[in-house]
Write an enzyme that holds these catalytic residues in place. Structure first.
Site, PDB file in Angstrom:
ATOM      1  N   ASP A   1     -29.069  74.959 -17.571  1.00  0.00           N
ATOM      2  CA  ASP A   1     -29.225  75.992 -18.586  1.00  0.00           C
ATOM      3  C   ASP A   1     -28.448  75.580 -19.833  1.00  0.00           C
ATOM      4  O   ASP A   1     -27.306  75.962 -20.026  1.00  0.00           O
ATOM      5  CB  ASP A   1     -28.688  77.310 -18.020  1.00  0.00           C
ATOM      6  CG  ASP A   1     -29.209  78.487 -18.810  1.00  0.00           C
ATOM      7  OD1 ASP A   1     -30.100  78.288 -19.640  1.00  0.00           O
ATOM      8  OD2 ASP A   1     -28.713  79.606 -18.584  1.00  0.00           O
TER       9      ASP A   1
ATOM     10  N   LYS B   1     -37.728  79.784 -11.268  1.00  0.00           N
ATOM     11  CA  LYS B   1     -36.558  80.489 -11.813  1.00  0.00           C
ATOM     12  C   LYS B   1     -35.886  81.308 -10.714  1.00  0.00           C
ATOM     13  O   LYS B   1     -36.561  82.031  -9.989  1.00  0.00           O
ATOM     14  CB  LYS B   1     -36.994  81.425 -12.954  1.00  0.00           C
ATOM     15  CG  LYS B   1     -37.580  80.709 -14.160  1.00  0.00           C
ATOM     16  CD  LYS B   1     -36.555  79.912 -14.930  1.00  0.00           C
ATOM     17  CE  LYS B   1     -35.864  80.700 -16.003  1.00  0.00           C
ATOM     18  NZ  LYS B   1     -36.605  80.974 -17.201  1.00  0.00           N
TER      19      LYS B   1
ATOM     20  N   CYS C   1      -0.777 104.586 -27.474  1.00  0.00           N
ATOM     21  CA  CYS C   1       0.257 105.036 -28.416  1.00  0.00           C
ATOM     22  C   CYS C   1       0.100 106.494 -28.817  1.00  0.00           C
ATOM     23  O   CYS C   1       0.952 107.050 -29.500  1.00  0.00           O
ATOM     24  CB  CYS C   1       0.257 104.169 -29.668  1.00  0.00           C
ATOM     25  SG  CYS C   1      -1.120 104.507 -30.767  1.00  0.00           S
TER      26      CYS C   1
ATOM     27  N   CYS D   1      -5.285 107.670 -28.741  1.00  0.00           N
ATOM     28  CA  CYS D   1      -5.155 106.369 -28.089  1.00  0.00           C
ATOM     29  C   CYS D   1      -4.371 106.498 -26.769  1.00  0.00           C
ATOM     30  O   CYS D   1      -3.286 107.079 -26.764  1.00  0.00           O
ATOM     31  CB  CYS D   1      -4.442 105.406 -29.034  1.00  0.00           C
ATOM     32  SG  CYS D   1      -4.002 103.851 -28.269  1.00  0.00           S
TER      33      CYS D   1
ATOM     34  N   LYS E   1     -32.466  72.846 -12.817  1.00  0.00           N
ATOM     35  CA  LYS E   1     -32.824  73.145 -14.206  1.00  0.00           C
ATOM     36  C   LYS E   1     -31.559  73.598 -14.915  1.00  0.00           C
ATOM     37  O   LYS E   1     -31.070  74.714 -14.699  1.00  0.00           O
ATOM     38  CB  LYS E   1     -33.884  74.239 -14.245  1.00  0.00           C
ATOM     39  CG  LYS E   1     -34.352  74.587 -15.630  1.00  0.00           C
ATOM     40  CD  LYS E   1     -35.551  75.508 -15.518  1.00  0.00           C
ATOM     41  CE  LYS E   1     -36.051  75.977 -16.862  1.00  0.00           C
ATOM     42  NZ  LYS E   1     -35.054  76.506 -17.754  1.00  0.00           N
TER      43      LYS E   1
ATOM     44  N   TYR F   1     -33.040  63.525 -18.275  1.00  0.00           N
ATOM     45  CA  TYR F   1     -33.979  63.755 -17.171  1.00  0.00           C
ATOM     46  C   TYR F   1     -35.408  63.311 -17.431  1.00  0.00           C
ATOM     47  O   TYR F   1     -36.252  63.409 -16.564  1.00  0.00           O
ATOM     48  CB  TYR F   1     -33.972  65.216 -16.732  1.00  0.00           C
ATOM     49  CG  TYR F   1     -34.235  66.207 -17.851  1.00  0.00           C
ATOM     50  CD1 TYR F   1     -33.219  67.035 -18.295  1.00  0.00           C
ATOM     51  CD2 TYR F   1     -35.483  66.307 -18.447  1.00  0.00           C
ATOM     52  CE1 TYR F   1     -33.439  67.941 -19.304  1.00  0.00           C
ATOM     53  CE2 TYR F   1     -35.710  67.199 -19.460  1.00  0.00           C
ATOM     54  CZ  TYR F   1     -34.691  68.023 -19.895  1.00  0.00           C
ATOM     55  OH  TYR F   1     -34.906  68.907 -20.904  1.00  0.00           O
TER      56      TYR F   1
ATOM     57  N   TYR G   1      -4.523  61.052 -18.809  1.00  0.00           N
ATOM     58  CA  TYR G   1      -5.749  60.731 -19.529  1.00  0.00           C
ATOM     59  C   TYR G   1      -5.417  60.389 -20.989  1.00  0.00           C
ATOM     60  O   TYR G   1      -5.864  59.383 -21.527  1.00  0.00           O
ATOM     61  CB  TYR G   1      -6.710  61.923 -19.466  1.00  0.00           C
ATOM     62  CG  TYR G   1      -8.005  61.710 -20.201  1.00  0.00           C
ATOM     63  CD1 TYR G   1      -9.095  61.140 -19.553  1.00  0.00           C
ATOM     64  CD2 TYR G   1      -8.142  62.056 -21.543  1.00  0.00           C
ATOM     65  CE1 TYR G   1     -10.290  60.928 -20.224  1.00  0.00           C
ATOM     66  CE2 TYR G   1      -9.321  61.843 -22.222  1.00  0.00           C
ATOM     67  CZ  TYR G   1     -10.400  61.286 -21.554  1.00  0.00           C
ATOM     68  OH  TYR G   1     -11.580  61.074 -22.237  1.00  0.00           O
TER      69      TYR G   1
ATOM     70  N   LEU H   1     -41.676  74.531 -20.137  1.00  0.00           N
ATOM     71  CA  LEU H   1     -42.280  74.579 -18.807  1.00  0.00           C
ATOM     72  C   LEU H   1     -42.856  75.945 -18.488  1.00  0.00           C
ATOM     73  O   LEU H   1     -42.325  76.963 -18.924  1.00  0.00           O
ATOM     74  CB  LEU H   1     -41.213  74.249 -17.758  1.00  0.00           C
ATOM     75  CG  LEU H   1     -40.652  72.837 -17.783  1.00  0.00           C
ATOM     76  CD1 LEU H   1     -39.460  72.728 -16.840  1.00  0.00           C
ATOM     77  CD2 LEU H   1     -41.719  71.836 -17.380  1.00  0.00           C
TER      78      LEU H   1
ATOM     79  N   GLU I   1     -35.646  68.896  -9.434  1.00  0.00           N
ATOM     80  CA  GLU I   1     -34.344  68.701 -10.095  1.00  0.00           C
ATOM     81  C   GLU I   1     -33.748  70.051 -10.479  1.00  0.00           C
ATOM     82  O   GLU I   1     -34.491  70.968 -10.817  1.00  0.00           O
ATOM     83  CB  GLU I   1     -34.528  67.902 -11.400  1.00  0.00           C
ATOM     84  CG  GLU I   1     -35.129  66.544 -11.193  1.00  0.00           C
ATOM     85  CD  GLU I   1     -35.602  65.933 -12.530  1.00  0.00           C
ATOM     86  OE1 GLU I   1     -35.239  66.437 -13.597  1.00  0.00           O
ATOM     87  OE2 GLU I   1     -36.343  64.943 -12.458  1.00  0.00           O
TER      88      GLU I   1
ATOM     89  N   CYS J   1       0.819 100.992 -32.822  1.00  0.00           N
ATOM     90  CA  CYS J   1       0.287 101.060 -31.451  1.00  0.00           C
ATOM     91  C   CYS J   1       0.734  99.831 -30.652  1.00  0.00           C
ATOM     92  O   CYS J   1       0.419  98.705 -31.032  1.00  0.00           O
ATOM     93  CB  CYS J   1      -1.230 101.131 -31.499  1.00  0.00           C
ATOM     94  SG  CYS J   1      -1.982 101.066 -29.873  1.00  0.00           S
TER      95      CYS J   1
ATOM     96  N   CYS K   1      -8.316 103.004 -32.689  1.00  0.00           N
ATOM     97  CA  CYS K   1      -7.030 103.681 -32.718  1.00  0.00           C
ATOM     98  C   CYS K   1      -6.441 103.454 -34.098  1.00  0.00           C
ATOM     99  O   CYS K   1      -6.415 102.335 -34.598  1.00  0.00           O
ATOM    100  CB  CYS K   1      -6.107 103.086 -31.660  1.00  0.00           C
ATOM    101  SG  CYS K   1      -4.378 103.442 -31.973  1.00  0.00           S
TER     102      CYS K   1
END
Ligand code: IVH
Length: 667
Positions: A118, A312, A409, A406, A116, A224, A38, A85, A114, A429, A424
């Site tokens: 997001d 939905k 360590c 931790c 929907k 759309y 590409y 909507l 169609e 560590c 920590c």
């Protein structure tokens, strides 16, 4: 050299090819060629355009990287309000919608359904076939002008295949799922918070003042809805979609023409099962009355059109058991409790762990080891625990306790007062160090190819690397002694490390992993200070005087440079020959204060007002006599006048002579 005609033909072919591959990559997620192939098509096109600049058109794939950064977005008033909507969550609500429609138009109607998407709504305006304006929806009345950023979106046509006098289109910008996952991985490496879902990522990428940032993100746009169209008659939504496709837009291939609401409902239920099969997130389906004439008859309520409804999808939730709660240690030492789950399928992927964020969250939800829990993917992406099912407990469940030390360590864990996170404090560590090394070598930092998570772990665990600078002391034998490291990979790592020494100040600053210093802050600091030493000596006041550098970053820089460990690290990096200066051309040097407006007040201790003004002008700054919102800095000397109060009131940074002198070279 090819003739102009030959070049024209090849250029047109190349553009067609590149657009086809963009579509395969962004929308279908099934590329036909490798990234290298590409890139070589793009390079060939660039070469032809260099040879024959008259062949460059604004819609060429090479012209997509937008112009200069903006200070702010211009607002755009939409010609007509952009409605959102009404939602339906159940079949019954779709039937109610159909009943209302039939009552109002007095006849049965056909629909288009169609997916929907997001994403983020965009409004695109074309005049005589050229893309002239792109805006966000904003509050539906006024949006923001994001034209330059939209130019960087590969799949958006800059020129229509038919030069219609005027066309206004509504569409949705989105980030494909894979690009979203990659972006979050990179953000994680840089210590930046992940985007919660592809919609936020798309919105965040398009609302960038610098179009180059947008260009670096993978975004697509689906068209759309035709809002205005001159020069072409369209009678139905189906025709609108066909026209949009013909004009060169990406259009949802999965839209379906349904004769009645039963067909719509069947389609919705089928898609509820198949929702994860696309390369981009959809959160439902939009049902639209097909004939545009009937859409006008139906009109709108105050908020939404009466001719469309969004179905939905229900959030996908599943029950599974928490096998264990483990604690992970990040680059900055933050301990994140994570639930290890019995693997389950949620939204098309297998989930075997879910973040529990922090101790407080665990207490609130009362999650215990052994509990049965309801999990879902937030925004359908990051798995999270929604709630516990206490009725399924058998008494053997164990309450989580954040460890005092931790797990990696053994360093003491501190709970800072102003933070929910536990950290920590171990200075060596290995978990932190491994993350720090990975950050140091990441692409936006020192960009050392060949050091991934497994090698970083080995380097730290074997003791070869105790801080990032130790990477530069690695010998070939050291690398060969590690698992899975052959001659060639060792050579490559050493070469990449050598090359990285030339990266320059901004990537180095980012690589050091100073808290809150991301790539942008690193660039600003590199530009202002020019060298690591100069930055190390800067006071918090000098730092906060810089626009975009707030007290949190300033504090964190000061703390970083005060530590002995930092001084040692810098010493070792210097010794290894890592470049610590920002190289500036003479032009850049002369424009170092470029775009900043200065106001002077009071008597300066060592230079006269005139000298200060000359200095500011010499380095590209502007002088103004009164303080306003546009003032970048007020330079205040002794006995400052009312300008001082005004600057305080407006929040304009106030600096002294010393800081001014440090802002310019050679003083
Ligand atoms: S039609 C008058 N069609 O979903 C409203 N919207 O609240 C026309 N969306 O903000 C919208 N995919 O941006 C329509 N195929 C599609 C859509 C779609 C996504 C968005 C839209 C709107 C939101 C619904």
């Amino acid at each position: 050299m090819p003739s102009l005609n030959e070049a024209r033909e090849r250029v047109e072919n190349l553009r067609r090819e590149i657009r086809k591959h963009d579509y395969r990559y962004y929308v279908l997620d099934s590329p036909l060629i490798t990234d290298q192939e590409y890139d070589s098509l793009m390079r060939e096109l660039e070469n032809f355009e260099k040879l024959y600049p008259e062949l460059i058109t604004p819609d060429s794939p090479t012209q997509r990287i937008g112009g200069a950064p903006l200070d702010q977005f211009r607002s755009v008033k939409h010609a007509a309000p952009l409605f959102s909507l009404a939602n339906a969550f159940e079949d019954g609500e779709l039937r109610d919608f159909d009943r209302r429609v039939q009552q109002l138009v007095g006849a049965a109607v056909d629909y288009v359904v169609e997916p929907k998407i997001d994403g983020l709504t965009v409004v695109l305006t074309y005049e005589n076939g050229d893309f002239v304006l792109g805006a966000t929806r904003g509050d539906g009345i006024t949006g923001e002008d994001i034209t330059e950023n939209l130019r960087a979106v590969r799949l958006l046509p800059m020129k229509l295949s038919i030069a219609l006098p005027r066309l206004v289109v509504r569409g949705e910008a989105f980030m494909p799922k894979k690009a979203f996952a990659r972006l979050n991985e990179r953000r994680d490496l840089r210590g930046e918070p992940p985007f919660a879902n592809p919609r936020n990522a798309a919105a965040g990428s398009l609302r960038q003042l610098d179009p180059k940032v947008t260009a670096a993100r993978t975004l697509g746009v689906f068209a759309y809805q035709v809002l205005e169209c001159e020069g072409q008659e369209i009678a139905t939504q189906r025709e609108a979609l066909a026209l949009l496709k013909e004009l060169g837009f990406s259009v949802q291939e999965k839209s379906k023409h349904c004769q009645d609401i039963d067909e719509v409902i069947a389609h919705c239920s089928q898609w509820t099962k198949e929702r994860h099969t696309l390369n981009y997130e959809i959160d439902g389906l939009v049902t639209k009355v097909n004939p545009l004439r009937l859409q006008s008859v139906l009109g709108s309520t105050a908020k939404s059109p009466r001719w469309a409804i969004a179905f939905k999808f229900p959030a996908e939730q599943v029950v599974t058991q928490v096998k264990e709660i483990i604690v992970q240690v990040g680059r900055t030492g933050v301990l994140t409790p994570t639930a290890i789950l019995n693997p389950v399928q949620v939204g098309g992927v297998t989930v075997s762990r879910a973040t529990l964020h922090n101790e407080e969250m665990i207490r609130q939800k009362d999650v215990r080891t052994g509990d049965y829990v309801v999990i879902q993917r937030a925004g359908d992406v990051i798995p999270e625990v929604v709630r516990v099912l206490p009725e399924q407990r058998n008494g053997k469940e164990e309450v989580f306790q954040m460890p005092g030390y931790c797990p990696v360590c053994g360093g003491k864990v501190l709970h800072l007062e102003d933070e929910v996170a536990a950290r920590c404090t171990g200075i060596a560590c290995p978990a932190q160090l491994k993350e720090l090394v990975l950050h140091f070598v990441s692409r936006d930092a020192m960009d050392v190819e060949g050091i991934g998570s497994a090698l970083a772990k080995q380097l730290v665990d074997s003791g070869l690397v105790k801080d990032s600078a130790d990477l530069f002391a690695l010998q070939k034998d050291d690398l060969l002694s590690l698992e899975r490291m052959g001659e060639k990979s060792s050579d490559n790592v050493l070469k990449a490390l050598d090359r990285s020494k030339e990266r320059g100040l901004a990537p180095l600053l980012f690589a050091l992993g100073i808290r809150h210093v991301g790539t942008r802050a690193a660039e600003i600091l590199a530009e202002k200070f020019g060298s690591l030493d100069a930055l190390a000596q800067a006071s918090p006041e000098e730092l906060t005087a810089i626009q975009e550098i707030g007290p949190k970053i300033a504090q964190s820089i000061e703390t970083f440079f005060q530590q002995d460990q930092t001084q040692q690290l810098i010493g070792k990096l210097k010794e290894a020959g890592v470049k610590m200066l920002q190289e500036r051309t003479q032009e850049e040097e002369e424009d170092i204060l470029g775009g900043n407006v200065f106001v002077l007040t009071g008597t300066l201790p060592s230079i006269t007002r005139k000298e200060a003004e000359d200095l500011i002008k010499k380095y590209g700054g502007k002088i103004s006599s009164s303080v306003s919102k546009k003032t970048s800095y007020l330079v205040a000397g002794e006995e400052p006048g009312q300008k001082y109060e005004k600057a305080l009131e407006l929040g304009v940074p106030i600096i002294d002579e010393d800081t001014l002198l440090k802002m310019v070279p050679g003083t």
